[in-house]
Design a protein around this motif. Structure first.
Motif, PDB file in Angstrom:
ATOM      1  N   PRO A  33       8.539 -73.166 -94.686  1.00 43.18           N
ATOM      2  CA  PRO A  33       9.201 -73.109 -93.386  1.00 43.18           C
ATOM      3  C   PRO A  33       8.213 -72.960 -92.233  1.00 43.18           C
ATOM      4  CG  PRO A  33       9.266 -70.968 -94.431  1.00 43.18           C
ATOM      5  CD  PRO A  33       8.557 -71.890 -95.397  1.00 43.18           C
ATOM      6  N   GLY A  34       8.719 -73.193 -91.020  1.00 39.82           N
ATOM      7  CA  GLY A  34       7.963 -72.842 -89.821  1.00 39.82           C
ATOM      8  C   GLY A  34       7.005 -73.906 -89.318  1.00 39.82           C
ATOM      9  N   LEU A  35       7.034 -75.102 -89.908  1.00 31.76           N
ATOM     10  CA  LEU A  35       6.133 -76.164 -89.442  1.00 31.76           C
ATOM     11  C   LEU A  35       6.844 -77.022 -88.395  1.00 31.76           C
ATOM     12  CD1 LEU A  35       4.588 -77.212 -92.862  1.00 31.76           C
ATOM     13  CD2 LEU A  35       3.657 -75.641 -91.182  1.00 31.76           C
ATOM     14  N   SER A  36       6.064 -77.562 -87.459  1.00 30.56           N
ATOM     15  CA  SER A  36       6.636 -78.301 -86.335  1.00 30.56           C
ATOM     16  C   SER A  36       7.186 -79.661 -86.761  1.00 30.56           C
ATOM     17  CB  SER A  36       5.564 -78.538 -85.262  1.00 30.56           C
ATOM     18  OG  SER A  36       5.080 -77.316 -84.791  1.00 30.56           O
ATOM     19  N   TRP A  37       8.329 -80.006 -86.190  1.00 31.06           N
ATOM     20  CA  TRP A  37       8.955 -81.331 -86.366  1.00 31.06           C
ATOM     21  C   TRP A  37       9.356 -81.845 -84.994  1.00 31.06           C
ATOM     22  CZ3 TRP A  37       9.276 -84.550 -90.430  1.00 31.06           C
ATOM     23  CH2 TRP A  37      10.097 -85.669 -90.274  1.00 31.06           C
ATOM     24  N   PRO A  38       9.143 -83.127 -84.674  1.00 34.77           N
ATOM     25  CA  PRO A  38       8.551 -84.193 -85.488  1.00 34.77           C
ATOM     26  C   PRO A  38       7.072 -83.946 -85.758  1.00 34.77           C
ATOM     27  CG  PRO A  38       8.944 -84.963 -83.237  1.00 34.77           C
ATOM     28  CD  PRO A  38       9.548 -83.605 -83.326  1.00 34.77           C
ATOM     29  N   LEU A  39       6.605 -84.638 -86.787  1.00 36.32           N
ATOM     30  CA  LEU A  39       5.237 -84.393 -87.228  1.00 36.32           C
ATOM     31  C   LEU A  39       4.220 -85.033 -86.306  1.00 36.32           C
ATOM     32  CD1 LEU A  39       5.542 -84.883 -91.091  1.00 36.32           C
ATOM     33  CD2 LEU A  39       5.336 -82.751 -89.813  1.00 36.32           C
ATOM     34  N   ASP A  40       3.165 -84.295 -86.094  1.00 32.36           N
ATOM     35  CA  ASP A  40       1.989 -84.804 -85.394  1.00 32.36           C
ATOM     36  C   ASP A  40       0.801 -84.449 -86.290  1.00 32.36           C
ATOM     37  OD1 ASP A  40       0.570 -85.390 -82.523  1.00 32.36           O
ATOM     38  OD2 ASP A  40      -0.475 -83.816 -83.635  1.00 32.36           O
ATOM     39  N   VAL A  43      -1.447 -81.495 -85.281  1.00 30.08           N
ATOM     40  CA  VAL A  43      -0.715 -80.219 -85.339  1.00 30.08           C
ATOM     41  C   VAL A  43      -0.503 -79.822 -86.802  1.00 30.08           C
ATOM     42  CG1 VAL A  43       1.481 -79.088 -84.803  1.00 30.08           C
ATOM     43  CG2 VAL A  43       0.399 -80.602 -83.118  1.00 30.08           C
ATOM     44  N   LEU A  44      -0.134 -80.801 -87.613  1.00 35.95           N
ATOM     45  CA  LEU A  44       0.122 -80.522 -89.036  1.00 35.95           C
ATOM     46  C   LEU A  44      -1.141 -80.003 -89.715  1.00 35.95           C
ATOM     47  CD1 LEU A  44       2.149 -80.611 -91.367  1.00 35.95           C
ATOM     48  CD2 LEU A  44       1.507 -83.000 -91.751  1.00 35.95           C
ATOM     49  N   TRP A  45      -2.267 -80.608 -89.452  1.00 34.76           N
ATOM     50  CA  TRP A  45      -3.543 -80.159 -90.035  1.00 34.76           C
ATOM     51  C   TRP A  45      -3.792 -78.692 -89.668  1.00 34.76           C
ATOM     52  CZ3 TRP A  45      -7.089 -81.420 -93.537  1.00 34.76           C
ATOM     53  CH2 TRP A  45      -8.363 -80.863 -93.456  1.00 34.76           C
ATOM     54  N   ARG A  46      -3.521 -78.371 -88.393  1.00 32.48           N
ATOM     55  CA  ARG A  46      -3.737 -76.996 -87.929  1.00 32.48           C
ATOM     56  C   ARG A  46      -2.737 -76.048 -88.590  1.00 32.48           C
ATOM     57  NH1 ARG A  46      -3.802 -78.307 -82.757  1.00 32.48           N
ATOM     58  NH2 ARG A  46      -1.754 -77.489 -82.263  1.00 32.48           N
ATOM     59  N   GLU A  47      -1.472 -76.469 -88.655  1.00 34.55           N
ATOM     60  CA  GLU A  47      -0.453 -75.574 -89.218  1.00 34.55           C
ATOM     61  C   GLU A  47      -0.619 -75.390 -90.728  1.00 34.55           C
ATOM     62  OE1 GLU A  47       3.086 -76.149 -85.904  1.00 34.55           O
ATOM     63  OE2 GLU A  47       3.328 -77.147 -87.851  1.00 34.55           O
ATOM     64  N   LEU A  48      -1.185 -76.390 -91.390  1.00 33.13           N
ATOM     65  CA  LEU A  48      -1.478 -76.247 -92.826  1.00 33.13           C
ATOM     66  C   LEU A  48      -2.782 -75.486 -93.045  1.00 33.13           C
ATOM     67  CD1 LEU A  48      -0.699 -79.826 -94.273  1.00 33.13           C
ATOM     68  CD2 LEU A  48       0.804 -77.828 -94.232  1.00 33.13           C
TER      69      LEU A  48
END
Ligand SMILES: CC(C)(COP(=O)(O)OP(=O)(O)OC[C@H]1O[C@@H](n2cnc3c(N)ncnc32)[C@H](O)[C@@H]1OP(=O)(O)O)[C@@H](O)C(=O)NCCC(=O)NCCS
Length: 163
Positions: A33-40, A43-48
């Motif tokens: 949970p808690g990851l941003s949508w829509p995907l960028d 941003v995804l690299w940072r959130e992972l």
């Protein structure tokens, strides 16, 4: 075609991996949970925490076809996470190859993962690798699993089953 190559994941891999996720639900089932949508991708690299958490992929012609991470939970405990295979390459045992490479990287005494109890493809894969449930399914539908045994030098599932 050449065998996929095992290598650390790079920020630019997330542009391809993001195309494998088609909904917020799929995102949560893959990565929590808690990851941003829509995907960028950036941003995804940072959130992972791609720069901090050991992150790997299988790549063909340098494009990722599978991705996964290792969370260090303790000196002797690592956790497989964010396992995913390109949708058009599923069922070719790339998921198995990915997990076996992650297990080689981990080399911890205790190896765990979490999976949604209705994710049948993932459960088939994890059971084949020797993971078993170590608790009840929680209120979100997630079951914790742990590797029964792991010998990084044994590649064949058949060989493992006879031990
Ligand atoms: C789970 C996932 C990584 C498996 O990747 P894969 O490369 O297809 O895995 P493998 O080919 O090594 O094994 C998958 C197994 O599941 C089986 N399978 C596929 N769909 C299935 C289904 N609906 N029900 C039961 N088994 C299923 C396959 O037949 C295969 O088993 P087999 O080789 O014994 O026939 C892939 O489906 C995926 O990326 N899913 C989306 C992300 C995800 O859910 N990740 C897991 C987070 S915990």
């Amino acid at each position: 075609m050449a065998e996929p190559r095992w290598r650390p994941a790079l920020p630019q891999d997330l542009a391809m991996i993001a195309t494998w996720i088609d909904s917020p639900t799929a995102l949560t089932r893959w990565a929590g949970p808690g990851l941003s949508w829509p995907l960028d991708a950036a941003v995804l690299w940072r959130e992972l925490d791609g720069g901090g958490t050991p992150s790997f992929c299988l790549a063909e012609t340098n494009q990722p076809v599978a991705f996964g991470q290792l969370f260090v939970k303790g000196t002797h405990h690592q956790h497989l996470a964010r396992i995913i295979v390109s949708p058009d390459r599923r069922g070719e045992r790339l998921g198995e190859r990915l997990c076996r490479e992650l297990l080689r990287e981990a080399r911890a005494e205790r190896i765990t993962l979490n999976v949604f109890a209705d994710n049948r493809a993932a459960l088939t894969l994890y059971r084949r690798l020797g993971f078993e449930a170590i608790g009840d399914t929680d209120s979100r539908g997630i079951v914790p699993m742990q590797l029964r045994q792991f010998d990084a030098d044994v590649d064949s599932p058949d060989a493992q089953e006879t031990r």
